[in-house]
Scaffold this active site. Structure first.
Site, mmCIF file in Angstrom:
data_model
loop_
_atom_site.group_PDB
_atom_site.id
_atom_site.type_symbol
_atom_site.label_atom_id
_atom_site.label_comp_id
_atom_site.label_asym_id
_atom_site.label_seq_id
_atom_site.Cartn_x
_atom_site.Cartn_y
_atom_site.Cartn_z
ATOM 1 N N TYR A 180 9.579 -2.056 10.133
ATOM 2 C CA TYR A 180 8.617 -1.561 9.141
ATOM 3 C C TYR A 180 9.248 -0.438 8.323
ATOM 4 C CZ TYR A 180 4.024 -0.050 7.372
ATOM 5 O OH TYR A 180 2.962 0.297 6.582
ATOM 6 N N ASP A 224 -5.046 0.445 5.973
ATOM 7 C CA ASP A 224 -5.790 0.152 7.200
ATOM 8 C C ASP A 224 -6.916 1.156 7.414
ATOM 9 O OD1 ASP A 224 -3.954 -1.809 7.442
ATOM 10 O OD2 ASP A 224 -2.937 -0.999 9.202
ATOM 11 N N ASP A 228 0.846 -1.213 0.000
ATOM 12 C CA ASP A 228 0.000 0.000 0.000
ATOM 13 C C ASP A 228 0.874 1.253 0.000
ATOM 14 O OD1 ASP A 228 0.782 -0.492 2.692
ATOM 15 O OD2 ASP A 228 -1.058 0.365 3.521
HETATM 16 MG MG MG Z 1 -1.917 -0.785 13.363
#
Ligand code: MG
Ligand code: ADP
Length: 392
Positions: free
Chosen positions: A222, A173, A34
């Site tokens: 991340y 998300d 994403d």
């Molecule tokens: Mg989260």
């Protein structure tokens, strides 16, 4: 068990007049792409975060209490806070960060009392963070009377997570929590920022297995994956991953070096898999869907290196069950480093499938597995006011 409503009344000594619900999500395919402008395919699920709210002038102060986190009740003025006032890992950042993102647009949060309740495990890769943010966004819009589009709301929530929590997340998300649709997966094009709902076969259940291994997204992993993708893009002399073919990645293997080559190979092959998966879903080609989910998991494990032994055991156990017996695919879901797996299974065997996963997990790790069946559900929403009546 004491209801949310009764807990709220006991905590604040008043009755809420607003209920806001925001679901978690699983991602069927399209992981870690994403934030590089790929397409992804998440589904909003039933476990959710609920806010109960009593609008009160309260001297302009906002009172916050989370039933899941601790007993402390916070009474704050959002204007007293800036990013980093509170340690990044503190949950208050999600709420105050969203208030900050709305304040930047000239929308202030009126005084109120808020109770936070959840059926969504936190830090399990099911996006409790985006659910919490989106619930607060709806709260601010409702109390201020200034609503915005699902996309704009998701962007404000994403900004809160970047600036206040320090997690450089993509938009998946927040968009899936905001735009979820009962019985549908969402094909989200993160470059175009567009959403196309795709109906899920009625006979398929979603089974979620929470490995119980807590990820820590805010730690460097991340960020490293994001930076690796940016570095690889530069070496490939492109400005969008959408223009890059697998051939081009293979041709540039030496220039990329081993680590960036693997990250790049995941990025381009995962983008291709999402296209194939959405076609297979539309045409109800279950064996093809299962194969693509397996390829996706393998790529996340070997090339993007974001899986862990618990997730691998759960995915292997899923495939060992057999497509011919009603299994339709398994994969880690969410950012990885722990968290959950998602399994598509025929409704007739969902219970025996869960037993199978539990026993494999117990055997491998000597502990119980939290595993549940869920359905694709609607996105974040306000509940009617008149349903709120305390039992006490
Ligand atoms: Mg989260
Ligand atoms: P995920 O989004 O996969 O659940 P994150 O690490 O992104 O994992 O977000 C988890 C964090 O969100 C928790 O550590 C906590 O700060 C916050 N959070 C989640 N649920 C709640 C809750 N019910 N009350 C307060 N904070 C919560």
């Amino acid at each position: 068990m004491i209801s949310d409503l009764d807990q709220f009344c006991a905590q604040y000594g008043c009755t809420p007049s607003l209920r806001i619900e925001a679901p978690g999500r699983v991602n069927l395919i399209g992981e870690h792409i994403d934030y590089i402008g790929g397409c992804v395919m998440p589904v909003a699920i039933e476990p959710k975060i609920t806010l109960l709210v009593a609008p009160e002038s309260n001297g302009g102060k906002i009172e916050l209490w989370s039933a899941e986190q601790e007993d402390t009740k916070y009474k704050i003025s959002p204007k007293d806070f800036t990013p980093k006032t509170i340690p990044e890992e503190h949950w208050l950042n999600y709420a105050i960060g969203v208030m900050g993102a709305y304040a930047e647009q000239g929308v202030m949060t009126p005084g109120c009392r808020v109770g936070i309740f959840s059926t969504l495990p936190a830090g399990a890769g099911l996006s409790s963070s985006a659910a919490l943010e989106t619930a607060f966004a709806l709260l601010i819009e409702e109390l201020s009377g200034q609503s915005c589009s699902i996309l704009e709301r998701a962007l404000r929530c994403q900004r809160a997570e970047h600036e206040w929590v320090g997690v450089p997340c993509g938009i998946m998300d927040q968009l899936s929590v905001g735009a979820g649709l009962k019985n549908h997966a969402l094909l989200i094009d993160c470059q175009e920022q567009s959403i196309k709902p795709v109906r899920l076969p009625k006979e398929l259940n979603l089974v979620v297995a929470d490995s119980g291994v807590k990820h820590a997204l805010a730690d460097g992993e991340y960020r490293e994956r994001r930076q690796a993708c940016e570095a690889a893009l530069e070496i490939l002399h492109e400005n969008s991953w959408r223009n890059i073919s697998l051939e081009s990645v293979l041709k540039n293997q030496d220039a990329l070096g081993d680590r960036l080559f693997k990250r790049a190979r995941h990025a381009v092959t995962e983008m291709q898999r999402v296209n194939e998966f959405s076609d297979a879903l539309i045409n109800n080609q279950i064996p093809k869907m299962a194969q693509l989910m397996q390829d996706s998991h393998n790529s996340l494990r070997d090339d993007f290196e974001v899986s862990c032994p618990e997730l691998d055991v759960l995915v292997d156990a899923g495939f060992a069950f057999g497509v011919e017996k009603g299994h339709a695919g398994s994969r880690m879901t969410g950012a990885g480093f722990g968290g959950s797996t998602i399994h598509l299974v025929h409704e007739s065997i969902a219970s025996s499938f869960i037993e199978h996963l539990r026993s494999r997990y117990q055997k491998a790790f000597g502990r119980e597995l939290n595993c549940f069946i869920t359905q694709a559900s609607d996105g974040a929403r306000l509940q009617p006011l008149n349903t709120l009546k305390p039992a006490l």
